[in-house]
Design an enzyme around this catalytic site. Sequence first.
Site, short mmCIF file in Angstrom:
data_model
loop_
_atom_site.label_atom_id
_atom_site.label_comp_id
_atom_site.label_asym_id
_atom_site.label_seq_id
_atom_site.Cartn_x
_atom_site.Cartn_y
_atom_site.Cartn_z
N ASP A 43 -9.32 -3.27 -6.35
CA ASP A 43 -8.49 -2.35 -5.59
C ASP A 43 -8.52 -0.97 -6.25
O ASP A 43 -8.41 -0.87 -7.48
CB ASP A 43 -7.05 -2.88 -5.56
CG ASP A 43 -6.17 -2.21 -4.51
OD1 ASP A 43 -6.17 -0.97 -4.44
OD2 ASP A 43 -5.46 -2.93 -3.79
N HIS A 49 -8.47 -3.99 -1.70
CA HIS A 49 -7.23 -3.48 -1.12
C HIS A 49 -7.00 -4.10 0.26
O HIS A 49 -7.88 -4.11 1.11
CB HIS A 49 -7.29 -1.97 -1.00
CG HIS A 49 -5.97 -1.35 -0.65
ND1 HIS A 49 -4.92 -1.31 -1.53
CD2 HIS A 49 -5.53 -0.76 0.50
CE1 HIS A 49 -3.89 -0.71 -0.96
NE2 HIS A 49 -4.23 -0.38 0.28
N SER A 90 0.84 -1.19 0.00
CA SER A 90 0.00 0.00 0.00
C SER A 90 0.88 1.25 0.00
O SER A 90 1.71 1.42 -0.88
CB SER A 90 -0.96 -0.05 1.19
OG SER A 90 -1.95 0.95 1.09
#
Length: 326
Positions: free
Chosen positions: A256, A286, A159
Amino acid sequence: MNRAANPFHPDLQRAARLIPNVTVTRPVLAVMRFLTRLQPASRFPEAVEVKDVRVPGPEGAPPVRVRTYRPRTVQGPTPALLWIHGGGYVLGRPEMDDLLCADFARELGILVVSVDYRLAPEHPFPAPLEDCYAALRWLFAQTEALGVLPERIAIGGASAGGGLTAALAQLTHDRGEVRPVFQLLVYPMLDDRTTTRTDLDLTIHRGWNQGSNVFGWRSYLGREPGGAQVPAHAVPARREDLSGLPPAWLGVGTCDLFHDEDLAYARRLEAAGVPCDVTVVPGAFHGFDAIARGAGVTREFRGLYTAALRRALFPASGVAEQAKAG
């Protein structure tokens, strides 16, 4: 339930239903940080030794805490991984990835160093990136003392940690002081311009939505995201010349928010002559591997990026078998 009605991977449909649709704001961030600090201490396998170390920070800045994970059963110098946690540039600490980092150390027989970088909005760019760079410089400077092979040091993160990894790869290339051999990009947060898009299906995003994305980038950049210009190294996807960067592995799910920006970056790496192995997980949102740790799709995904690390850090299979933890 058909795919049109439910876009999520079968292993992730229940988790997708249960994840609250929370947008990160300043008040919400305070609560999330408090809850993160309440996370119970991880129980590590006996085969892994975990220590906290404070290393010299950037010039004029405080020392940086790093958390090291070392396999007890490996003899001789080993490769290493500098790991950078996620959290939208505003949240997180190394402890949130304790089990993942311990698994890397145990399964691969490597030293893992996880960085406790400063967080935005209190510490916007370049503070988080410079902390990561300071930790990497320390790792390279201490290879003999740490028992690390300097030519076999990788960087990686998930991330925002993946975004910092990509930026760190660019920064090390430009400064020329240290050279990581590989970059592991797990659904990385790469492009502030995604915050301005109006063509996305926002109903499929879990774990990190567009509102949180705006807050994260605004906090990190110290300005509204998506503008005409940003400082060099602040937004990895904005860099024009990607040539000369370390080989990469990039993985992201189709549900995502970062799917499009990640694949665009991977294509640009390849076009610039940088090998980039790409994995796209159908129906994954995500952070799915952290939220649904026991799911089959998570085990497969983590197996793929662990294998990518093994190939990068142990290019000769004979060396890999010799160095693997028992």
